[in-house]
Write an enzyme that holds these catalytic residues in place. Structure first.
Site, PDB file in Angstrom:
ATOM      1  N   HIS A 250     -13.740   5.547  -5.586  1.00  0.00           N
ATOM      2  CA  HIS A 250     -14.480   5.035  -4.442  1.00  0.00           C
ATOM      3  C   HIS A 250     -13.570   4.178  -3.558  1.00  0.00           C
ATOM      4  O   HIS A 250     -13.157   3.090  -3.951  1.00  0.00           O
ATOM      5  CB  HIS A 250     -15.665   4.222  -4.971  1.00  0.00           C
ATOM      6  CG  HIS A 250     -16.537   3.634  -3.925  1.00  0.00           C
ATOM      7  ND1 HIS A 250     -16.827   2.290  -3.883  1.00  0.00           N
ATOM      8  CD2 HIS A 250     -17.201   4.204  -2.896  1.00  0.00           C
ATOM      9  CE1 HIS A 250     -17.635   2.046  -2.862  1.00  0.00           C
ATOM     10  NE2 HIS A 250     -17.878   3.193  -2.247  1.00  0.00           N
ATOM     11  N   GLU A 277     -12.357   9.161  -2.681  1.00  0.00           N
ATOM     12  CA  GLU A 277     -13.493   8.981  -1.765  1.00  0.00           C
ATOM     13  C   GLU A 277     -13.033   8.116  -0.611  1.00  0.00           C
ATOM     14  O   GLU A 277     -12.354   7.101  -0.809  1.00  0.00           O
ATOM     15  CB  GLU A 277     -14.665   8.314  -2.488  1.00  0.00           C
ATOM     16  CG  GLU A 277     -15.954   8.257  -1.678  1.00  0.00           C
ATOM     17  CD  GLU A 277     -16.100   7.022  -0.776  1.00  0.00           C
ATOM     18  OE1 GLU A 277     -17.012   7.013   0.065  1.00  0.00           O
ATOM     19  OE2 GLU A 277     -15.293   6.077  -0.916  1.00  0.00           O
ATOM     20  N   ASP A 279     -14.065   6.956   3.812  1.00  0.00           N
ATOM     21  CA  ASP A 279     -15.050   6.892   4.896  1.00  0.00           C
ATOM     22  C   ASP A 279     -14.367   7.227   6.210  1.00  0.00           C
ATOM     23  O   ASP A 279     -13.236   6.798   6.448  1.00  0.00           O
ATOM     24  CB  ASP A 279     -15.656   5.488   4.977  1.00  0.00           C
ATOM     25  CG  ASP A 279     -16.176   5.007   3.632  1.00  0.00           C
ATOM     26  OD1 ASP A 279     -17.270   5.420   3.250  1.00  0.00           O
ATOM     27  OD2 ASP A 279     -15.464   4.219   2.968  1.00  0.00           O
ATOM     28  N   HIS A 292     -14.198   2.021   6.505  1.00  0.00           N
ATOM     29  CA  HIS A 292     -15.576   1.922   6.024  1.00  0.00           C
ATOM     30  C   HIS A 292     -16.502   1.300   7.057  1.00  0.00           C
ATOM     31  O   HIS A 292     -17.564   1.838   7.375  1.00  0.00           O
ATOM     32  CB  HIS A 292     -15.639   1.105   4.730  1.00  0.00           C
ATOM     33  CG  HIS A 292     -17.031   0.939   4.203  1.00  0.00           C
ATOM     34  ND1 HIS A 292     -17.845  -0.122   4.575  1.00  0.00           N
ATOM     35  CD2 HIS A 292     -17.764   1.707   3.385  1.00  0.00           C
ATOM     36  CE1 HIS A 292     -19.019   0.019   3.983  1.00  0.00           C
ATOM     37  NE2 HIS A 292     -19.003   1.107   3.251  1.00  0.00           N
ATOM     38  N   GLU A 352     -17.024  10.634   3.158  1.00  0.00           N
ATOM     39  CA  GLU A 352     -18.288  10.033   3.575  1.00  0.00           C
ATOM     40  C   GLU A 352     -18.249   9.885   5.096  1.00  0.00           C
ATOM     41  O   GLU A 352     -17.466   9.105   5.632  1.00  0.00           O
ATOM     42  CB  GLU A 352     -18.508   8.682   2.904  1.00  0.00           C
ATOM     43  CG  GLU A 352     -19.832   8.044   3.299  1.00  0.00           C
ATOM     44  CD  GLU A 352     -20.181   6.824   2.474  1.00  0.00           C
ATOM     45  OE1 GLU A 352     -20.798   5.889   3.049  1.00  0.00           O
ATOM     46  OE2 GLU A 352     -19.852   6.780   1.269  1.00  0.00           O
TER      47      GLU A 352
END
Length: 479
Positions: A250, A277, A279, A292, A352
């Site tokens: 993450h 992972e 963003d 993020h 994401e």
């Protein structure tokens, strides 16, 4: 075996060389500090290399250099150094830290006369997993002459005869410091050299190495240990048998490196994790950047919304110092950089999508020939619906709780992956498997007992913040 040798060199049950963190995880924190040593343990080290100097009153200190911040360590007592250099650890502190982290110790004696007080501290702390070494033959031989109960090594420079050094000192180990001797220093550790060492009862320890291709050869050799500034290259998931778990980091390994940076991405893949992972958001000029938050304030030296800035305006922002000054050189990555790194390592990415136009993101990833190696999610339900409408084949992740029921999730999105919380795993994972959807456990916590349970479950995938704690639980289970 030397008669006074009471404590043998620590060994792994599988015979693989020990991962010796050179001054800690010195690629990721200031060398020789408690943080560097903690990070080393997190990244799979089994032994810490420590440089030892002495204070004016004879206290062994942990420091590679004899001078720190203009202060000569030998000119001051330990009490004075507490005030002058409050972050400077002494050997006693590091011994205690190593005990808490389950680490063996490799002491590189820098100061003349540092051997005797170091041995005394090790014995007083009932340490049975330590090694002492020196470049100085006199210092090494003095340990042997004083019946050191721990293995003693001589550190051998390029061009020196390791067997002559061992003969002169009666050392137990030859530590070959040959990292700069050749583009392929592994070729210098020949079968003949290994055979001669074995005939003489000598162990071998190897230099600090950070080149993955060189390390891949070195770990196959019958040596005791290998030093490295990057313990993740030796101590990660690739150091254990395959578990069947695909690990999703993450925002990268973000408890060490700053989230959503190339540093956290490198660390993720070097540690042997399968998925990164990240963003994504768009800039004012339509570039897809890895960040993020919708603003720059928390994780960069900039401020304001990313959508109000061009890629050019972002390129020099510091995206690492908020985490630690060590990372001051990190910048906000472009998605293309992350994809290139993943392809280089043969790894995958969980994207994401915070705010990027769905068609634009799909086209971008497709143009980089990466659609099969990523999956998507968005906190914005409409973005996910639009992505599915645009592509029946793109890999989408969803969560049952976001739809109200499993049936509705399938009806709306037909996801390839379903993310499941720990409390729901035993109910929802079998349901997903039954319908051909891959279950992915999510746990962003750091409770060791939860990781013990996860290690028992062996989920197909797991999205987490602390890959190191999962690895530790798996190692404990296998042991």
């Amino acid at each position: 075996m030397r008669p006074s040798l009471k404590f043998p060199f620590p060994r792994r049950a599988d015979g693989r060389p020990l991962c010796i963190a050179h001054r800690g995880a010195s690629a990721h924190a200031k060398e020789g500090t408690p943080k560097a040593y903690d990070f080393a343990a997190d990244l799979g080290s089994e032994m810490w290399e420590i440089d030892v100097w002495l204070s004016s009153d004879g206290v062994p200190l942990v420091s590679h250099d004899p001078v720190q911040n203009g202060i000569t360590l030998a000119d001051h007592s330990r009490d004075e150094l507490h005030d002058l250099l409050p972050d400077l650890p002494d050997l006693n502190q590091t011994i205690e830290q190593a005990r808490e982290r389950g680490q063996s110790l490799y002491l590189d004696l820098k100061a003349k006369g540092s051997g005797a007080p170091s041995v005394a501290l090790l014995l007083a702390n009932v340490v049975d997993n330590a090694v002492l070494g020196a470049f100085d033959d006199t210092e090494a031989k003095l340990l042997i002459d004083n019946s050191c109960p721990y293995p003693v090594s001589v550190l051998v420079r390029a061009g020196e005869d390791p067997f002559e050094r061992a003969r002169a000192t009666y050392a137990d180990i030859i530590h070959l410091c040959w990292e700069h001797a050749s583009d392929r220093p592994q070729d210098l550790v020949t079968p003949d050299l290994i055979a001669r060492a074995q005939e003489r009862g000598l162990g071998i320890v190897l230099w600090h190495e950070e080149r993955p291709d060189v390390l891949a050869d070195l770990v196959k050799l019958p040596v005791l240990g290998i030093c490295t500034d990057n313990p993740e290259l030796m101590g990660g998931f690739h150091s254990i048998p395959d578990t069947g778990i695909e690990v999703v980091c993450h925002r990268g390994i973000n408890h060490i490196a700053p989230e959503n940076t190339m540093a956290s991405a490198h660390l993720t893949f070097d540690f042997g994790c399968d998925w990164l992972e990240l963003d994504v958001r768009e800039t004012a000029d339509g570039e897809i950047m890895v960040l993020h938050d919708d603003t720059l304030d928390r994780t960069t030296s900039g401020s304001g919304k990313i959508t109000d800035n061009t890629r050019e305006a972002l390129k020099d922002l510091d995206a690492g110092s908020w985490k630690d000054p060590h990372w001051h050189h990190e910048r906000i990555p472009h998605l293309s950089e992350s994809i290139a790194l993943a392809k280089q390592h043969g790894k995958k990415i969980y994207i994401e999508n915070k705010s990027v136009d769905p068609q634009k993101l799909l086209d971008f990833v497709a143009a980089h020939d990466f659609l099969d190696d990523c999956f998507f999610w968005s906190p914005n339900p409409q973005i996910l619906l639009d992505m599915r409408a645009l592509s029946k084949d793109c890999n989408i992740k969803s969560n049952i709780v976001h739809h109200g029921s499993f049936e509705r999730m399938v009806e709306q999105l037909q996801p390839q992956i379903c993310e499941i919380q720990v409390k729901d795993w035993e109910v929802e994972a079998p349901l997903c498997r039954e319908h051909g959807i891959r279950p992915m456990l999510q746990y962003f916590g750091s409770d060791p007992e939860v990781f013990v349970q996860i290690a028992k479950w062996r989920p197909e995938m797991i999205n987490l913040d602390r890959a190191d704690m999962l690895l530790a639980a798996l190692k404990e289970q296998m042991a």
